[in-house]
Every structure is written in C-alpha cells, then in structure tokens.
Design an enzyme around this catalytic site. Structure first.
Site, PDB file in Angstrom:
ATOM      1  N   PHE A  43       0.814  -1.222   0.000  1.00  0.00           N
ATOM      2  CA  PHE A  43       0.000   0.000   0.000  1.00  0.00           C
ATOM      3  C   PHE A  43       0.844   1.267   0.000  1.00  0.00           C
ATOM      4  O   PHE A  43       0.364   2.326  -0.394  1.00  0.00           O
ATOM      5  CB  PHE A  43      -1.001   0.014   1.161  1.00  0.00           C
ATOM      6  CG  PHE A  43      -0.444  -0.362   2.503  1.00  0.00           C
ATOM      7  CD1 PHE A  43       0.264   0.550   3.265  1.00  0.00           C
ATOM      8  CD2 PHE A  43      -0.644  -1.639   3.001  1.00  0.00           C
ATOM      9  CE1 PHE A  43       0.769   0.205   4.505  1.00  0.00           C
ATOM     10  CE2 PHE A  43      -0.151  -2.002   4.252  1.00  0.00           C
ATOM     11  CZ  PHE A  43       0.561  -1.073   5.005  1.00  0.00           C
ATOM     12  N   GLY A  46       1.357   3.595  -3.282  1.00  0.00           N
ATOM     13  CA  GLY A  46       0.455   4.667  -3.691  1.00  0.00           C
ATOM     14  C   GLY A  46      -0.019   5.544  -2.548  1.00  0.00           C
ATOM     15  O   GLY A  46      -0.747   6.503  -2.767  1.00  0.00           O
ATOM     16  N   HIS A  47       0.382   5.254  -1.308  1.00  0.00           N
ATOM     17  CA  HIS A  47      -0.151   5.986  -0.140  1.00  0.00           C
ATOM     18  C   HIS A  47       0.977   6.346   0.800  1.00  0.00           C
ATOM     19  O   HIS A  47       1.080   5.747   1.870  1.00  0.00           O
ATOM     20  CB  HIS A  47      -1.185   5.113   0.579  1.00  0.00           C
ATOM     21  CG  HIS A  47      -2.109   5.874   1.468  1.00  0.00           C
ATOM     22  ND1 HIS A  47      -1.836   6.144   2.785  1.00  0.00           N
ATOM     23  CD2 HIS A  47      -3.318   6.417   1.222  1.00  0.00           C
ATOM     24  CE1 HIS A  47      -2.848   6.801   3.322  1.00  0.00           C
ATOM     25  NE2 HIS A  47      -3.757   6.982   2.396  1.00  0.00           N
ATOM     26  N   PHE A  48       1.754   7.179   0.624  1.00  0.00           N
ATOM     27  CA  PHE A  48       2.020   8.048  -0.512  1.00  0.00           C
ATOM     28  C   PHE A  48       3.480   7.834  -0.849  1.00  0.00           C
ATOM     29  O   PHE A  48       4.291   7.741   0.075  1.00  0.00           O
ATOM     30  CB  PHE A  48       1.724   9.503  -0.152  1.00  0.00           C
ATOM     31  CG  PHE A  48       0.298   9.729   0.277  1.00  0.00           C
ATOM     32  CD1 PHE A  48      -0.692   9.878  -0.686  1.00  0.00           C
ATOM     33  CD2 PHE A  48      -0.066   9.746   1.607  1.00  0.00           C
ATOM     34  CE1 PHE A  48      -2.009  10.087  -0.295  1.00  0.00           C
ATOM     35  CE2 PHE A  48      -1.376   9.946   1.994  1.00  0.00           C
ATOM     36  CZ  PHE A  48      -2.358  10.114   1.047  1.00  0.00           C
ATOM     37  N   ILE A  53       2.409   6.541   4.489  1.00  0.00           N
ATOM     38  CA  ILE A  53       1.525   6.514   5.651  1.00  0.00           C
ATOM     39  C   ILE A  53       0.610   5.303   5.499  1.00  0.00           C
ATOM     40  O   ILE A  53       0.004   5.104   4.438  1.00  0.00           O
ATOM     41  CB  ILE A  53       0.679   7.804   5.728  1.00  0.00           C
ATOM     42  CG1 ILE A  53       1.589   9.019   5.943  1.00  0.00           C
ATOM     43  CG2 ILE A  53      -0.368   7.701   6.829  1.00  0.00           C
ATOM     44  CD1 ILE A  53       0.861  10.349   5.814  1.00  0.00           C
TER      45      ILE A  53
END
Length: 141
Positions: A43, A46-48, A53
């Site tokens: 994750f 893309g986050h971030f 986070i």
C-alpha cells in the site's frame, strides 16, 4: 500465536493478512496482536510514495482481524467467517509509518446470535494511533 497459527484461523493471506503475531489471547474475550509495518508494504506504493503513511482503513482492518482471532478460536465459531457489519466511533490520532510496530488491542464486548461487538485500540509504543468500535457477524464460509 505465530503467523502460521493465525493463518489456520483467518482466511486472509498476503497482502491482506495484517497481523504478524498474537501476543495475548483470551478466547471470546480479548486479544492483542502485532503488525510490524515495513517499507515493503504494497500500500505504500500509492499511499504516498514520497510520504508513506499506513491507510487508516487498514489499521481498522488489522483490529478486525485481531477481533476475528479472539472469536473464531471459540469452539462454536471455528470454521466460520467474520464479516464486517459496522464501524462506529472510529478515530485516527497518529500517523503510522514504515518501521513502526502496531500493537492491536481488542476487547470483545458482546456476542449475541452471531453478532459480535468489540472495541479496538491500535498503538505505536504508548501512543494511540486509532480507536474504533467494531461489529461483525459470524457467517458460514
């Protein structure tokens, strides 16, 4: 409880198994789990990308998985599947980043007619990262 034992109880697998170990367990009452958050979590792509986070919704899912372990280890619920029925009073209080160890504490408030109500607290060290009231129903797989 080691990861291999968790996989015998929960149907989740990589990348959605969000509990590495259970360090305390009172079947049907409470459980405490650990998620070691690494920079390799999918994750974070893309986050971030420049400011990784852990998504809050995944912290809540990790709490739900710990609750599932507390309940699905009870004889009458073995082989059943816990399905989310609701999330109340959810609050995010601290950002969770790579390198953090998430401590996932869940207490089961009630189990009635297959409906489970629980409270969860996710911490990094002594700091609260998230809190939530969780509801899920125990269903046939």
């Amino acid at each position: 409880m080691e990861n291999k034992d968790i996989r015998k109880i929960l149907p989740h697998r990589y990348p959605f198994l969000l509990v590495d170990r259970i360090i305390e367990l009172e079947e049907g009452k409470r459980a405490v789990g650990i998620k070691n958050v690494t920079s390799n979590e999918p994750f974070f792509q893309g986050h971030f990308p420049d400011n990784p986070i852990m998504p809050g919704v995944l912290i809540v899912e990790a709490l739900a998985q710990v609750a599932g372990i507390a309940v699905m280890n009870v004889e009458e619920f073995k082989g059943k599947l816990g399905l989310f029925a609701g999330i109340d009073k959810c609050r995010f209080k601290k950002v969770v980043r790579p390198g953090d160890q998430l401590i996932l504490e869940v207490s089961i408030d009630s189990i009635r007619m297959g409906l489970v109500k629980a409270k969860g607290v996710a911490k990094v060290g002594e700091e609260i990262a998230a809190t939530a009231e969780l509801m899920f129903v125990m269903a046939e797989e």
